[in-house]
Scaffold this active site. Structure first.
Site, PDB file in Angstrom:
ATOM      1  N   ASP A 117       9.641  14.545  24.697  1.00  0.00           N
ATOM      2  CA  ASP A 117      10.009  14.246  25.910  1.00  0.00           C
ATOM      3  C   ASP A 117       8.621  13.216  26.223  1.00  0.00           C
ATOM      4  O   ASP A 117       7.669  13.501  25.820  1.00  0.00           O
ATOM      5  CB  ASP A 117      10.332  15.324  26.841  1.00  0.00           C
ATOM      6  CG  ASP A 117       9.322  16.346  27.007  1.00  0.00           C
ATOM      7  OD1 ASP A 117       8.121  15.944  27.294  1.00  0.00           O
ATOM      8  OD2 ASP A 117       9.524  17.431  26.461  1.00  0.00           O
ATOM      9  N   HIS A 131       5.496  14.711  16.751  1.00  0.00           N
ATOM     10  CA  HIS A 131       6.948  14.903  16.241  1.00  0.00           C
ATOM     11  C   HIS A 131       7.484  13.391  16.763  1.00  0.00           C
ATOM     12  O   HIS A 131       8.730  13.578  16.741  1.00  0.00           O
ATOM     13  CB  HIS A 131       7.626  15.931  16.764  1.00  0.00           C
ATOM     14  CG  HIS A 131       7.018  17.269  15.980  1.00  0.00           C
ATOM     15  ND1 HIS A 131       7.181  18.605  16.412  1.00  0.00           N
ATOM     16  CD2 HIS A 131       6.198  17.475  14.878  1.00  0.00           C
ATOM     17  CE1 HIS A 131       6.512  19.395  15.469  1.00  0.00           C
ATOM     18  NE2 HIS A 131       6.141  18.621  14.676  1.00  0.00           N
ATOM     19  N   CYS A 139      13.531   0.776  12.970  1.00  0.00           N
ATOM     20  CA  CYS A 139      14.530   0.714  11.979  1.00  0.00           C
ATOM     21  C   CYS A 139      14.269   2.050  10.935  1.00  0.00           C
ATOM     22  O   CYS A 139      13.401   2.462  10.490  1.00  0.00           O
ATOM     23  CB  CYS A 139      14.119  -0.513  11.272  1.00  0.00           C
ATOM     24  SG  CYS A 139      15.221  -0.951   9.748  1.00  0.00           S
ATOM     25  N   CYS A 169      18.443  -3.588  12.811  1.00  0.00           N
ATOM     26  CA  CYS A 169      17.191  -3.900  13.063  1.00  0.00           C
ATOM     27  C   CYS A 169      17.303  -5.518  12.964  1.00  0.00           C
ATOM     28  O   CYS A 169      18.158  -6.128  11.952  1.00  0.00           O
ATOM     29  CB  CYS A 169      16.487  -3.479  11.731  1.00  0.00           C
ATOM     30  SG  CYS A 169      14.940  -4.274  11.458  1.00  0.00           S
ATOM     31  N   GLY A 209       3.013  27.424  25.229  1.00  0.00           N
ATOM     32  CA  GLY A 209       4.437  27.446  25.001  1.00  0.00           C
ATOM     33  C   GLY A 209       4.905  26.738  23.658  1.00  0.00           C
ATOM     34  O   GLY A 209       5.842  26.300  23.619  1.00  0.00           O
ATOM     35  N   THR A 210       4.124  27.472  22.694  1.00  0.00           N
ATOM     36  CA  THR A 210       4.672  27.050  21.034  1.00  0.00           C
ATOM     37  C   THR A 210       4.777  28.409  20.463  1.00  0.00           C
ATOM     38  O   THR A 210       3.813  29.241  20.735  1.00  0.00           O
ATOM     39  CB  THR A 210       3.762  25.827  20.471  1.00  0.00           C
ATOM     40  OG1 THR A 210       4.195  25.848  19.220  1.00  0.00           O
ATOM     41  CG2 THR A 210       2.345  26.341  20.473  1.00  0.00           C
ATOM     42  N   SER A 211       5.763  28.347  19.378  1.00  0.00           N
ATOM     43  CA  SER A 211       6.015  29.806  18.854  1.00  0.00           C
ATOM     44  C   SER A 211       4.867  29.763  17.742  1.00  0.00           C
ATOM     45  O   SER A 211       4.858  30.902  16.976  1.00  0.00           O
ATOM     46  CB  SER A 211       7.497  29.628  18.085  1.00  0.00           C
ATOM     47  OG  SER A 211       7.426  28.672  17.285  1.00  0.00           O
ATOM     48  N   ALA A 252       3.722  28.928  31.495  1.00  0.00           N
ATOM     49  CA  ALA A 252       2.502  27.931  31.673  1.00  0.00           C
ATOM     50  C   ALA A 252       2.868  27.161  33.138  1.00  0.00           C
ATOM     51  O   ALA A 252       1.548  27.087  33.785  1.00  0.00           O
ATOM     52  CB  ALA A 252       2.885  26.834  30.723  1.00  0.00           C
TER      53      ALA A 252
END
Length: 270
Positions: A117, A131, A139, A169, A209-211, A252
């Protein structure tokens, strides 16, 4: 806000603030937990509505897109609609405030995210996406960024249509896909290089906030630790990670504003 925090947690926040105010090079990694506080479902949450019979892991792959591009594209358009109205929460705002202050005070604060996001950007931060970005397309064959006709090569949220028709594309005619790192794909080279460099050279590494389960991003804290950095984890459900020096076991959005307030107070009076 202070009423929500136990005396023990407030003491740990003080300890973290003292540590962070004394460091010049800081690396922050954020994961799904910080976005979940803004109402964005995590990738591992059960799908809902039309998609409840699908697992995210079965849709977010190059093979799934090759097999049924319309299905995968429609799912991402649905995900974009879920995210479109979401806003930064106090944790995003606090990080942006800290980053902007750091630029003036001589601290080097590098912000890296596993999230796709744009909530960090909305809050005013500069962030490296490991990510990919939900609001950008490229494309599936030649990787050319998709020009949506706005004169910009990269989509922004304002330019996105939620139409489920497949796009092609302009260069090679193949299908357009989200510019997201799917299962089985490598991370973007430049983004990963920047993340590794920041982790290897930081004096303090903060995981929010990450595993700490998704590699290679989960290895960044280990890389930082190997190079002498102190490790701080902010997570209401702390991970069983033996390399963590300070754990702030709270959301957080609750703990970050207080932490940043105390860091900036210390920096300004140092």
């Amino acid at each position: 806000m202070l009423a929500e925090l136990s005396p023990a947690l407030i003491a740990e926040v003080e300890r973290a603030a003292k540590l962070l105010a004394s460091k010049q090079r800081i690396c922050v990694l954020t994961g799904a937990g910080i976005s979940a506080e803004s109402g964005i479902p995590t990738f591992r949450d059960k799908q809902t509505g039309l998609w409840e019979n699908y697992a995210a892991e079965d849709l977010a792959t190059p093979e799934a897109f090759a097999r049924d591009p319309k299905l995968v594209w429609s799912w991402y358009q649905w995900r974009r609609q879920l995210v479109a109205d979401k806003k930064p929460n106090p944790a995003h705002d606090a990080l942006a405030q800290w980053q902007q202050h750091a630029a003036k005070s001589g601290q080097r604060l590098t912000l890296i995210t596993q999230n796709v996001d744009d909530l960090h950007e909305q809050a005013g931060s500069r962030v490296t996406h490991l990510h990919g970005n939900l609001w950008q397309n490229r494309c599936s064959q030649c990787n050319t960024p998709y020009d949506n006709g706005s004169g910009m090569e990269e989509n922004s949220k304002r330019d996105v249509s939620f139409n489920e028709d497949l796009l092609t594309c302009q260069h090679c005619g193949d299908y357009i896909r989200p510019d997201i790192v799917w299962f089985g794909e490598a991370l973007p080279v430049e983004a990963w290089r920047a993340a590794e460099d920041a982790a290897a050279n930081c004096e303090a590494f903060i995981s929010i906030g990450t595993s700490s389960l998704v590699y290679p991003a989960a290895g960044l804290a280990q890389l930082a630790k190997q190079n002498g950095a102190k490790i701080i984890e902010i997570n209401p459900h702390p991970t069983p990670n033996t390399i963590v020096d300070i754990t702030l076991a709270e959301k957080a959005g609750v703990v970050m504003p207080l932490l940043i307030q105390k860091i900036l107070g210390r920096v300004e009076h140092s």
